[in-house]
Design a protein around this motif. Structure first.
Motif, mmCIF file in Angstrom:
data_model
loop_
_atom_site.group_PDB
_atom_site.id
_atom_site.type_symbol
_atom_site.label_atom_id
_atom_site.label_comp_id
_atom_site.label_asym_id
_atom_site.label_seq_id
_atom_site.Cartn_x
_atom_site.Cartn_y
_atom_site.Cartn_z
ATOM 1 N N MET A 73 8.835 -7.218 -4.931
ATOM 2 C CA MET A 73 7.649 -6.976 -5.750
ATOM 3 C C MET A 73 6.932 -5.686 -5.356
ATOM 4 N N ARG A 74 7.279 -5.108 -4.188
ATOM 5 C CA ARG A 74 6.523 -3.948 -3.708
ATOM 6 C C ARG A 74 6.927 -2.637 -4.363
ATOM 7 N N GLN A 75 8.214 -2.510 -4.710
ATOM 8 C CA GLN A 75 8.688 -1.221 -5.269
ATOM 9 C C GLN A 75 8.419 -1.215 -6.774
ATOM 10 N N PRO A 110 2.014 -12.998 -4.911
ATOM 11 C CA PRO A 110 3.033 -11.934 -4.890
ATOM 12 C C PRO A 110 2.366 -10.592 -4.599
ATOM 13 N N HIS A 111 3.127 -9.687 -4.009
ATOM 14 C CA HIS A 111 2.552 -8.397 -3.631
ATOM 15 C C HIS A 111 2.572 -7.456 -4.833
ATOM 16 N N LEU A 112 1.603 -7.628 -5.739
ATOM 17 C CA LEU A 112 1.517 -6.755 -6.914
ATOM 18 C C LEU A 112 0.537 -5.649 -6.584
ATOM 19 N N ILE A 168 -6.327 -11.186 8.115
ATOM 20 C CA ILE A 168 -5.727 -11.902 6.983
ATOM 21 C C ILE A 168 -4.823 -10.926 6.244
ATOM 22 N N ASP A 169 -3.556 -11.309 6.050
ATOM 23 C CA ASP A 169 -2.679 -10.432 5.263
ATOM 24 C C ASP A 169 -1.712 -11.283 4.453
ATOM 25 N N ASP A 170 -1.160 -10.693 3.405
ATOM 26 C CA ASP A 170 -0.245 -11.495 2.585
ATOM 27 C C ASP A 170 1.103 -11.653 3.263
ATOM 28 N N MET A 171 1.508 -10.691 4.073
ATOM 29 C CA MET A 171 2.804 -10.828 4.749
ATOM 30 C C MET A 171 2.828 -10.030 6.042
ATOM 31 N N ALA A 172 3.686 -10.467 6.946
ATOM 32 C CA ALA A 172 3.974 -9.657 8.130
ATOM 33 C C ALA A 172 5.474 -9.430 8.114
ATOM 34 N N SER A 173 5.866 -8.175 8.105
ATOM 35 C CA SER A 173 7.290 -7.844 8.041
ATOM 36 C C SER A 173 7.735 -7.314 9.411
ATOM 37 N N THR A 174 7.420 -6.064 9.714
ATOM 38 C CA THR A 174 7.743 -5.557 11.056
ATOM 39 C C THR A 174 6.651 -5.949 12.058
ATOM 40 N N GLY A 175 5.523 -6.399 11.561
ATOM 41 C CA GLY A 175 4.409 -6.783 12.442
ATOM 42 C C GLY A 175 3.554 -5.614 12.891
ATOM 43 N N ARG A 176 3.928 -4.402 12.468
ATOM 44 C CA ARG A 176 3.187 -3.219 12.955
ATOM 45 C C ARG A 176 1.749 -3.214 12.438
ATOM 46 N N THR A 177 1.540 -3.661 11.217
ATOM 47 C CA THR A 177 0.181 -3.694 10.665
ATOM 48 C C THR A 177 -0.704 -4.616 11.501
ATOM 49 N N LEU A 178 -0.231 -5.841 11.742
ATOM 50 C CA LEU A 178 -1.042 -6.790 12.508
ATOM 51 C C LEU A 178 -1.250 -6.296 13.938
ATOM 52 N N PRO A 217 -6.393 -5.781 6.763
ATOM 53 C CA PRO A 217 -5.956 -4.553 7.434
ATOM 54 C C PRO A 217 -5.723 -3.367 6.509
ATOM 55 N N ASP A 218 -5.749 -3.590 5.197
ATOM 56 C CA ASP A 218 -5.578 -2.467 4.264
ATOM 57 C C ASP A 218 -6.230 -2.820 2.935
ATOM 58 N N SER A 219 -6.325 -1.835 2.054
ATOM 59 C CA SER A 219 -7.075 -2.053 0.801
ATOM 60 C C SER A 219 -6.441 -3.157 -0.043
ATOM 61 N N GLU A 220 -5.103 -3.286 0.012
ATOM 62 C CA GLU A 220 -4.446 -4.311 -0.807
ATOM 63 C C GLU A 220 -4.833 -5.720 -0.384
ATOM 64 N N SER A 221 -5.164 -5.870 0.894
ATOM 65 C CA SER A 221 -5.484 -7.224 1.398
ATOM 66 C C SER A 221 -6.893 -7.654 0.994
ATOM 67 N N LYS A 247 -8.637 0.676 6.579
ATOM 68 C CA LYS A 247 -7.800 1.585 5.766
ATOM 69 C C LYS A 247 -6.463 1.735 6.468
ATOM 70 N N LYS A 248 -5.402 1.784 5.693
ATOM 71 C CA LYS A 248 -4.074 1.937 6.317
ATOM 72 C C LYS A 248 -3.262 2.968 5.549
ATOM 73 N N VAL A 249 -2.575 3.814 6.314
ATOM 74 C CA VAL A 249 -1.613 4.732 5.709
ATOM 75 C C VAL A 249 -0.272 4.402 6.345
ATOM 76 N N ARG A 250 0.751 4.185 5.500
ATOM 77 C CA ARG A 250 2.073 3.885 6.061
ATOM 78 C C ARG A 250 2.920 5.148 6.053
ATOM 79 N N GLN A 251 3.445 5.490 7.244
ATOM 80 C CA GLN A 251 4.295 6.694 7.321
ATOM 81 C C GLN A 251 5.780 6.336 7.281
ATOM 82 N N GLY A 252 6.120 5.081 7.516
ATOM 83 C CA GLY A 252 7.529 4.676 7.538
ATOM 84 C C GLY A 252 7.602 3.183 7.744
ATOM 85 N N ASP A 253 8.827 2.642 7.840
ATOM 86 C CA ASP A 253 8.985 1.189 7.969
ATOM 87 C C ASP A 253 8.185 0.631 9.134
ATOM 88 N N THR A 254 8.204 1.359 10.260
ATOM 89 C CA THR A 254 7.527 0.815 11.450
ATOM 90 C C THR A 254 6.361 1.696 11.900
HETATM 91 C C1 R5P Z 1 1.437 -4.227 2.721
HETATM 92 O O1 R5P Z 1 0.562 -3.619 2.171
HETATM 93 C C2 R5P Z 1 1.340 -5.685 3.069
HETATM 94 O O2 R5P Z 1 0.148 -6.258 2.655
HETATM 95 C C3 R5P Z 1 1.500 -5.884 4.546
HETATM 96 O O3 R5P Z 1 0.384 -5.328 5.215
HETATM 97 C C4 R5P Z 1 2.737 -5.231 5.044
HETATM 98 O O4 R5P Z 1 3.836 -5.544 4.259
HETATM 99 C C5 R5P Z 1 2.982 -5.605 6.476
HETATM 100 O O5 R5P Z 1 4.094 -4.921 6.897
HETATM 101 P P1 R5P Z 1 4.415 -4.727 8.428
HETATM 102 O O6 R5P Z 1 4.346 -6.093 9.063
HETATM 103 O O7 R5P Z 1 5.803 -4.163 8.403
HETATM 104 O O8 R5P Z 1 3.412 -3.777 8.976
#
Ligand code: R5P
Length: 291
Positions: free
Chosen positions: A90-92, A123-125, A214-224, A165-169, A188-195
């Motif tokens: 849903m992200r792309q 969903p991450h819209l 509070i976030d919708d998902m944790a993938s690599t965990g770098r945001t949290l 942790p970011d505007s989407e949340s 505010k969050k700026v993502r430069q790459g996967d991690t």
């Molecule tokens: C992105 O905007 C999502 O809300 C999550 O913050 C993001 O997918 C978390 O990714 P990661 O755990 O890789 O930092």
């Protein structure tokens, strides 16, 4: 109606079946050594089936859903509902580079062709507001777990500050904070790459406070992890995390805990040790309300 559950979502599907008062059977799955999937459905399927499976680690699962839905149609099933609390791809939603696949549209179209109804949770819209802009069917239903998360927080905290942790949340953190009367702040969050992410906290006094990210998902965990580090540096007394979809790829959990997060809680949209906020009643109510 009959609920058909894939093995990786069986415990959650059993709770959902109980909440709905509907029978459940399991899809038989076998993976051949070369990675292909063999799938077998029960015979004598009723007119309406509900297929339950969350779509984390989605590539094999999407092929298996294709096999499942087409096999059910061949058996004469008239209506197929997909319950996928975590919805993949849903992200792309745009092509960031020329030639890039806009996977939200492509996977959304695939799901629309296979299913009569699709039900998911938060969903991450990003640039669209309605799920049926991604999955072009009338019954593309997007639920939110914010009430379940809010009630869970009330059972654990008299008071805490919530951090998005970011505007989407903001959509989720604001809804939860409003429901339970907690303060919140959005970073505010700026993502430069996967991690690689760069987070900056808003001007807020976190000193000596318990903070729940509070976030919708944790993938690599770098945001949290980064948000937790900044909160502790800003004087937060303790930092916790509640996430809806616990994807936790590779070393994500270790990374988060090493950053000083005391505890992570999540919904059971995906099977995980942190998954203690159950979605069965939310999903069952949606079936009763919408179908
Ligand atoms: C992105 O905007 C999502 O809300 C999550 O913050 C993001 O997918 C978390 O990714 P990661 O755990 O890789 O930092």
């Amino acid at each position: 109606m009959l609920i058909l559950a894939f093995p990786d979502y069986l415990p959650q599907a059993k709770r959902f079946a109980l909440a709905l008062g509907a029978p459940l059977q399991e899809v038989y799955l076998h993976q051949f050594p070369d990675g292909e999937s063999l799938l077998r459905l029960p015979i004598d399927l009723p007119e309406h089936i509900i297929i339950c499976r969350s779509l984390n680690q989605p590539n094999d699962k999407l092929i298996e859903l294709l096999l499942c839905a087409q096999t059910a149609r061949q058996q004469g099933v008239q209506r197929i509902t997909l319950v996928a609390p975590y919805l993949c791809y849903m992200r792309q939603d745009i092509a960031n580079q020329p030639g890039e696949a806009v996977s939200q549209r492509i996977i959304g179209q695939m799901l629309a062709e296979l299913f009569d109804d699709v039900i998911t949770v938060d969903p991450h819209l990003h640039r669209i507001s309605r799920l049926n802009q991604a999955i072009p069917i009338d019954n593309a239903i997007s639920l939110t777990a914010t009430d379940e998360i809010g009630l869970f927080l009330l059972q654990h905290f008299k008071h805490a500050v919530l951090l998005g942790p970011d505007s989407e949340s903001e959509q989720w953190v604001a809804a939860i904070a409003k429901k339970i009367g907690f303060e919140y702040s959005v970073a505010k969050k700026v993502r430069q790459g996967d991690t690689q992410v760069s987070i900056s906290l808003a001007d807020f006094d976190f000193r000596n406070k318990a903070v729940v990210i509070i976030d919708d998902m944790a993938s690599t965990g770098r945001t949290l992890a980064q948000a937790a580090g900044l909160l502790l540096a800003a004087g937060a007394q303790r930092v916790y995390a509640v996430i809806t979809h616990p994807l936790f790829c590779d070393d994500a959990e270790t990374h988060i805990m090493q950053a000083g997060v005391q505890q992570i809680w999540s919904t059971d949209s995906i099977s995980h040790t942190s998954a203690c906020i159950h979605l069965d009643k939310l999903l069952a109510q949606a079936i009763k309300d919408f179908l």
